[in-house]
Design a protein around this motif. Structure first.
Motif, PDB file in Angstrom:
ATOM      1  N   MET A  22       1.961   9.383  -1.176  1.00 54.84           N
ATOM      2  CA  MET A  22       3.169   8.583  -1.005  1.00 54.84           C
ATOM      3  C   MET A  22       2.824   7.124  -0.757  1.00 54.84           C
ATOM      4  O   MET A  22       3.523   6.216  -1.222  1.00 54.84           O
ATOM      5  CB  MET A  22       3.994   9.127   0.169  1.00 54.84           C
ATOM      6  CG  MET A  22       4.694  10.438  -0.126  1.00 54.84           C
ATOM      7  SD  MET A  22       5.880  10.296  -1.477  1.00 54.84           S
ATOM      8  CE  MET A  22       7.051   9.166  -0.782  1.00 54.84           C
ATOM      9  N   ILE A  23       1.715   6.867  -0.066  1.00 51.66           N
ATOM     10  CA  ILE A  23       1.288   5.477   0.163  1.00 51.66           C
ATOM     11  C   ILE A  23       0.917   4.818  -1.156  1.00 51.66           C
ATOM     12  O   ILE A  23       1.285   3.663  -1.427  1.00 51.66           O
ATOM     13  CB  ILE A  23       0.105   5.437   1.162  1.00 51.66           C
ATOM     14  CG1 ILE A  23       0.575   5.868   2.551  1.00 51.66           C
ATOM     15  CG2 ILE A  23      -0.507   4.041   1.218  1.00 51.66           C
ATOM     16  CD1 ILE A  23      -0.547   6.006   3.566  1.00 51.66           C
ATOM     17  N   ASP A  24       0.190   5.563  -1.998  1.00 51.71           N
ATOM     18  CA  ASP A  24      -0.168   5.016  -3.316  1.00 51.71           C
ATOM     19  C   ASP A  24       1.073   4.778  -4.172  1.00 51.71           C
ATOM     20  O   ASP A  24       1.158   3.783  -4.907  1.00 51.71           O
ATOM     21  CB  ASP A  24      -1.124   5.969  -4.031  1.00 51.71           C
ATOM     22  CG  ASP A  24      -2.474   6.077  -3.328  1.00 51.71           C
ATOM     23  OD1 ASP A  24      -2.787   5.148  -2.548  1.00 51.71           O
ATOM     24  OD2 ASP A  24      -3.188   7.068  -3.548  1.00 51.71           O
ATOM     25  N   ALA A  25       2.054   5.686  -4.101  1.00 58.58           N
ATOM     26  CA  ALA A  25       3.280   5.516  -4.890  1.00 58.58           C
ATOM     27  C   ALA A  25       4.063   4.295  -4.433  1.00 58.58           C
ATOM     28  O   ALA A  25       4.601   3.533  -5.245  1.00 58.58           O
ATOM     29  CB  ALA A  25       4.138   6.774  -4.786  1.00 58.58           C
ATOM     30  N   LEU A  26       4.124   4.068  -3.126  1.00 60.08           N
ATOM     31  CA  LEU A  26       4.823   2.888  -2.603  1.00 60.08           C
ATOM     32  C   LEU A  26       4.104   1.606  -3.015  1.00 60.08           C
ATOM     33  O   LEU A  26       4.745   0.597  -3.344  1.00 60.08           O
ATOM     34  CB  LEU A  26       4.929   2.970  -1.080  1.00 60.08           C
ATOM     35  CG  LEU A  26       5.901   4.023  -0.517  1.00 60.08           C
ATOM     36  CD1 LEU A  26       5.698   4.179   0.985  1.00 60.08           C
ATOM     37  CD2 LEU A  26       7.334   3.631  -0.818  1.00 60.08           C
ATOM     38  N   SER A  27       2.774   1.642  -2.996  1.00 58.92           N
ATOM     39  CA  SER A  27       2.014   0.457  -3.413  1.00 58.92           C
ATOM     40  C   SER A  27       2.184   0.186  -4.906  1.00 58.92           C
ATOM     41  O   SER A  27       2.277  -0.968  -5.327  1.00 58.92           O
ATOM     42  CB  SER A  27       0.532   0.648  -3.082  1.00 58.92           C
ATOM     43  OG  SER A  27       0.346   0.863  -1.707  1.00 58.92           O
ATOM     44  N   LYS A  28       2.249   1.245  -5.715  1.00 56.90           N
ATOM     45  CA  LYS A  28       2.417   1.074  -7.158  1.00 56.90           C
ATOM     46  C   LYS A  28       3.761   0.458  -7.493  1.00 56.90           C
ATOM     47  O   LYS A  28       3.871  -0.383  -8.390  1.00 56.90           O
ATOM     48  CB  LYS A  28       2.269   2.437  -7.845  1.00 56.90           C
ATOM     49  CG  LYS A  28       2.330   2.376  -9.355  1.00 56.90           C
ATOM     50  CD  LYS A  28       2.134   3.748  -9.973  1.00 56.90           C
ATOM     51  CE  LYS A  28       2.210   3.685 -11.489  1.00 56.90           C
ATOM     52  NZ  LYS A  28       2.020   5.041 -12.105  1.00 56.90           N
ATOM     53  N   GLU A  29       4.810   0.852  -6.796  1.00 61.73           N
ATOM     54  CA  GLU A  29       6.147   0.300  -7.020  1.00 61.73           C
ATOM     55  C   GLU A  29       6.364  -1.026  -6.299  1.00 61.73           C
ATOM     56  O   GLU A  29       7.425  -1.633  -6.427  1.00 61.73           O
ATOM     57  CB  GLU A  29       7.216   1.301  -6.578  1.00 61.73           C
ATOM     58  CG  GLU A  29       7.259   2.577  -7.387  1.00 61.73           C
ATOM     59  CD  GLU A  29       7.673   2.332  -8.823  1.00 61.73           C
ATOM     60  OE1 GLU A  29       8.448   1.384  -9.069  1.00 61.73           O
ATOM     61  OE2 GLU A  29       7.220   3.084  -9.711  1.00 61.73           O
ATOM     62  N   LYS A  30       5.362  -1.466  -5.503  1.00 65.25           N
ATOM     63  CA  LYS A  30       5.430  -2.725  -4.759  1.00 65.25           C
ATOM     64  C   LYS A  30       6.659  -2.773  -3.859  1.00 65.25           C
ATOM     65  O   LYS A  30       7.430  -3.737  -3.832  1.00 65.25           O
ATOM     66  CB  LYS A  30       5.447  -3.923  -5.720  1.00 65.25           C
ATOM     67  CG  LYS A  30       4.207  -4.027  -6.586  1.00 65.25           C
ATOM     68  CD  LYS A  30       4.261  -5.203  -7.530  1.00 65.25           C
ATOM     69  CE  LYS A  30       3.015  -5.275  -8.402  1.00 65.25           C
ATOM     70  NZ  LYS A  30       3.061  -6.413  -9.352  1.00 65.25           N
ATOM     71  N   VAL A  31       6.823  -1.676  -3.105  1.00 65.31           N
ATOM     72  CA  VAL A  31       7.962  -1.573  -2.187  1.00 65.31           C
ATOM     73  C   VAL A  31       7.633  -2.337  -0.907  1.00 65.31           C
ATOM     74  O   VAL A  31       6.566  -2.174  -0.319  1.00 65.31           O
ATOM     75  CB  VAL A  31       8.271  -0.098  -1.879  1.00 65.31           C
ATOM     76  CG1 VAL A  31       9.389   0.009  -0.842  1.00 65.31           C
ATOM     77  CG2 VAL A  31       8.652   0.639  -3.148  1.00 65.31           C
TER      78      VAL A  31
END
Length: 500
Positions: free
Chosen positions: A197-206
């Motif tokens: 989930m941390i990687d997904a948030l970083s990928k979407e630049k949230v």
């Protein structure tokens, strides 16, 4: 660069040392019909004037296709066929493209040429079947649980994980842990985050202040926009920032997700081992009829249960006279099917042979199929309409042209063909650029007119020097107006020399 359009803000244009530097905002490919945005009709299906949505002239044909568009939207024209018939260069393909834009992205629109069915590595009927099933959309409705809220805070901690250095043991490394605080107008909750989930948030630049949705089943994160409460954070937003309201109610919600696919995509996914990857590889091949029958039965079952909705799209076949009797017989039968899209075909042929036979028929189409068609005819463009079309093309290709040069180009288009005049727009622009002029003048039109001949002048040249070409089929006894053609060509040259 003749086919590439660099569009930028005019305020970002600067001149340095005699060289023009333009700020580039987007890169677009210019095509023959890239200026078409729709049919250019008002709510009463009356054609607007002034080149609305890129459409010029053909008021009667546009109004007729506008009626077809409304019937498609209301779902009252399934299994029908429309024929666009007219001289070459009268806007048949442009009208079809306008219909595609008018229908929108959710309505499937498939375009193909009549000769394509003979070049594919499959039978002609299979190629037509795949094209028709590409034109039938299926909206699959699915309910899923999501978490939707505004990001209040994201805390990510990185720690060193101790590990066992023995053989076969797990070695130590860096571990990421974090917490995500989401809120709505009614509640606020803190969630623990794992590495994925941390990687997904970083990928979407949230970042804090974003409104996001998280699919609980797949873990997919979608950023909806920026919260209105952060609209004054000028450092954290750009010119394309979208602001949305903070969600109301609970964080966890049930949402209805709509998936738009075509019947052909479902066919390929269920008939190939690699599934949907076959769509990207192009390995569709021939599909068994048993597979299609099972899929049709399943789609009808979903429709009855309210889980799916069938959207009949449009199949546009240009140069339909290139099809043969077998293809026409297949189309005749396919239009009677319940799973038939709206068929739009176009041709510029008169009374000619049906391909593969010695029988003559209007437009090269069998009479039994012609009887099923709603025929829309297109008329030749007038001088004023050609002038407006060339003006639209100059704007589309970012070409500055003087008024007298545009008038001369319109005269050339009236005497030769519209397509020839459109081709001269970018070539005249290159000629003007060579003499370091930002505007196309009459001398540039004259120069490219001498460099590139039109069909009439090319035919005249062939008649004059026919004996010097191989495989010549003209006899000396044949009567051709060679001398008259020379006089007409000389008159045209003289008229260009004395043009304004």
């Amino acid at each position: 660069m003749s086919g590439i359009k660099l569009s930028g803000d005019s305020s970002g244009t600067t001149t340095t040392g005699g060289m023009t530097v333009r700020e580039m905002t987007r890169l677009e490919r210019i095509g023959a019909h890239s200026h078409i945005r729709g049919l250019g009709l008002d709510d009463g299906l009356q054609p607007r004037k002034g080149g609305s949505q890129g459409m010029v002239g053909q008021a009667k044909a546009r109004k007729a296709v506008g009626v077809i568009y409304r019937m498609i939207n209301e779902g009252k024209i399934g299994g029908r066929a429309i024929l666009l018939a007219g001289k070459p260069g009268t806007g048949k393909t442009a009208i079809a493209m306008g219909l595609a834009h008018q229908l929108g992205e959710n309505t499937p629109f498939t375009t193909m040429s009549g000769s394509e069915v003979f070049s594919l590595e499959m039978s002609k009927t299979e190629a037509l079947t795949q094209a028709m099933r590409k034109s039938i959309g299926v909206q699959i409705l699915e309910e899923t649980e999501v978490m939707e809220g505004e990001v209040v805070e994201i805390q990510i901690d990185t720690s060193f994980a101790s590990g066992d250095n023995k053989p076969g043991g797990k070695k130590g490394g860096m571990e990421k842990t974090g917490r995500l605080t989401l809120c709505t107008t009614d509640m606020e909750t803190v969630y623990d985050l794992g590495t994925k989930m941390i990687d997904a948030l970083s990928k979407e630049k949230v970042t804090a202040g974003d409104v996001i949705t998280i699919d609980k089943a797949s873990g997919k994160i979608t950023k909806l926009g920026r919260s209105f409460s952060r609209s004054r954070d000028y450092d954290a937003m750009g010119s394309q920032t979208r602001f949305v309201q903070c969600p109301e109610g609970e964080l966890q919600k049930r949402k209805e997700v709509v998936h738009n696919v075509s019947l052909h995509e479902i066919d390929v996914i269920n008939s190939r081992q690699q599934g949907f990857l076959a769509l990207f590889a192009g390995d569709t091949g021939e599909i068994k009829s048993e597979v299609r029958e099972q899929i049709d039965a399943k789609v009808v079952e979903w429709k009855e249960e309210g889980r799916a909705k069938i959207i009949p799209g449009v199949l546009f076949i240009d140069e339909v006279h290139m099809l043969d009797m077998e293809c026409f017989s297949f189309l005749n039968r396919a239009l009677e099917s319940d799973m038939a899209p709206v068929l739009v075909i176009a041709t510029n042929r008169g009374i000619t042979n049906i391909r593969g036979t010695e029988y003559k028929s209007p437009h090269g189409i069998p009479l039994d199929l012609l009887d099923r068609l709603m025929i829309v005819s297109t008329d030749p463009y007038t001088h004023d309409e050609i002038l407006k079309i060339l003006s639209v093309r100059c704007e589309e290709e970012d070409v500055e042209m003087a008024d007298d040069a545009l008038e001369l180009l319109a005269r050339i288009g009236t005497e030769t063909s519209l397509r020839y005049a459109i081709q001269m727009v970018i070539t005249a622009s290159l000629a003007a650029e060579k003499r370091k002029s930002a505007q196309v003048e009459i001398e540039d039109i004259k120069r490219v007119y001498k460099l590139f001949v039109d069909v009439k002048r090319s035919t005249q040249y062939l008649m004059e020097y026919n004996k010097e070409y191989m495989y010549n089929e003209l006899d000396d006894s044949d009567e051709y107006a060679v001398d008259n053609g020379d006089e007409e060509a000389d008159k045209k040259e003289d008229s260009m020399e004395t043009s304004p």
